[in-house]
Design a protein around this motif. Structure first.
Motif, short mmCIF file in Angstrom:
data_model
loop_
_atom_site.label_atom_id
_atom_site.label_comp_id
_atom_site.label_asym_id
_atom_site.label_seq_id
_atom_site.Cartn_x
_atom_site.Cartn_y
_atom_site.Cartn_z
N MET A 1 0.84 -1.20 0.00
CA MET A 1 0.00 0.00 0.00
C MET A 1 0.88 1.25 0.00
O MET A 1 1.87 1.31 0.70
N SER A 2 0.51 2.22 -0.80
CA SER A 2 1.33 3.42 -0.85
C SER A 2 0.80 4.48 0.11
O SER A 2 -0.29 4.38 0.64
N LEU A 3 1.59 5.52 0.31
CA LEU A 3 1.26 6.56 1.26
C LEU A 3 1.92 7.84 0.75
O LEU A 3 3.06 7.81 0.34
N ASN A 4 1.18 8.93 0.77
CA ASN A 4 1.77 10.17 0.26
C ASN A 4 2.21 11.06 1.43
O ASN A 4 1.38 11.51 2.22
N THR A 5 3.51 11.31 1.52
CA THR A 5 4.05 12.06 2.66
C THR A 5 4.30 13.54 2.36
O THR A 5 4.88 14.24 3.19
N ILE A 6 3.87 14.00 1.18
CA ILE A 6 4.19 15.39 0.79
C ILE A 6 3.71 16.40 1.83
O ILE A 6 4.47 17.26 2.29
N ALA A 7 2.44 16.28 2.25
CA ALA A 7 1.87 17.28 3.17
C ALA A 7 2.61 17.28 4.50
O ALA A 7 2.89 18.35 5.07
N ILE A 8 2.97 16.10 4.99
CA ILE A 8 3.69 16.02 6.28
C ILE A 8 5.07 16.68 6.13
O ILE A 8 5.50 17.47 6.97
N ASN A 9 5.76 16.38 5.03
CA ASN A 9 7.11 16.93 4.85
C ASN A 9 7.09 18.45 4.69
O ASN A 9 8.01 19.14 5.13
N GLN A 10 6.03 18.97 4.08
CA GLN A 10 5.95 20.42 3.89
C GLN A 10 5.84 21.16 5.22
O GLN A 10 6.14 22.34 5.31
N GLN A 11 5.38 20.43 6.26
CA GLN A 11 5.26 21.07 7.58
C GLN A 11 6.56 21.07 8.36
O GLN A 11 6.65 21.64 9.44
N MET A 12 7.58 20.42 7.82
CA MET A 12 8.87 20.33 8.49
C MET A 12 9.53 21.71 8.45
O MET A 12 9.86 22.20 7.38
N ASP A 13 9.65 22.36 9.62
CA ASP A 13 10.13 23.74 9.61
C ASP A 13 11.53 23.91 10.22
O ASP A 13 11.98 25.01 10.47
N LYS A 14 12.18 22.79 10.45
CA LYS A 14 13.47 22.80 11.15
C LYS A 14 14.49 23.77 10.53
O LYS A 14 15.22 24.43 11.24
N PHE A 15 14.52 23.86 9.20
CA PHE A 15 15.52 24.70 8.56
C PHE A 15 14.91 25.96 7.94
O PHE A 15 15.51 26.57 7.06
N ASP A 16 13.72 26.34 8.43
CA ASP A 16 13.10 27.57 7.93
C ASP A 16 14.05 28.76 8.16
O ASP A 16 14.68 28.86 9.22
#
Ligand code: SIN
Length: 188
Positions: A1-16
């Protein structure tokens, strides 16, 4: 089964706010840099081992017949060798799309061959993601890879290109090279 992680990764703000970020690649990101980068150099991260335990339903296989691609599994004391790229943050849109089938961005220390290190990011598909296939013998993995094929091409090409890239960097990976040997035995 596949899973789309794009939305989760876009919230990664560590290097903002950073204008440049180091990215560590250990799988296809070693040999297929289809994105702009400022600098590239061999590097390693500690505490992880490369394993062909992640399913590929979008690149090297299909929903019905997934391939197997590299992820990292926690392994205290281990060192994983790969390639580091210095990139600008806008490149993450492309990378998030490319790595969307289960990979999450994780902050990590990246060690360079000159002894220096920098904080950066690595894409890891953990055992919790829906596309994770998990452990299998290297022979079983080779058999699955030999028959899988997806929009990015034969699964075999991913494995063979990675093995060659590691060899070119003078790095030995027993897991990758064992699968490569079984693939050759299978005539693939
Ligand atoms: C990586 O190469 O760092 C992630 C896994 C892949 O895209 O093959």
């Amino acid at each position: 089964m596949s899973l789309n992680t794009i939305a989760i990764n876009q919230q990664m703000d560590k290097f903002d706010g950073h204008q440049r970020v180091w990215l560590f690649g250990y799988g296809s990101l070693i040999y297929k840099a289809d994105f702009p980068f400022i600098e590239r150099c061999p590097a390693s991260i500690a505490g992880w081992s490369r394993r062909f335990w992640q399913g590929s339903h979008d690149h090297r296989g299909t929903e019905a017949a997934p391939g197997r691609v590299a992820t990292l599994v926690p392994d205290p004391g281990a060192v994983c060798h790969g390639m580091a790229y210095l990139i600008t943050p806008d490149v993450f849109a492309h990378l998030d799309h490319r790595e969307k089938n289960g990979y999450l961005r994780l902050a990590t220390d990246i060690h360079f061959d000159d002894g220096s290190s920098e904080q950066g990011l690595v894409y890891i598909a953990t055992a919790e993601n829906a596309a994770f296939l998990g452990e299998a013998s290297e022979q079983q993995i080779a058999l699955q890879i030999a028959s899988a094929h997806g929009p990015s091409g034969p699964n075999r090409d991913y494995l063979l290109a990675l093995a060659q890239a590691l060899r070119d960097m003078d790095r030995h990976d027993a897991h990758v090279f064992a699968i490569e040997a079984f693939l050759h035995d299978a005539g693939a």
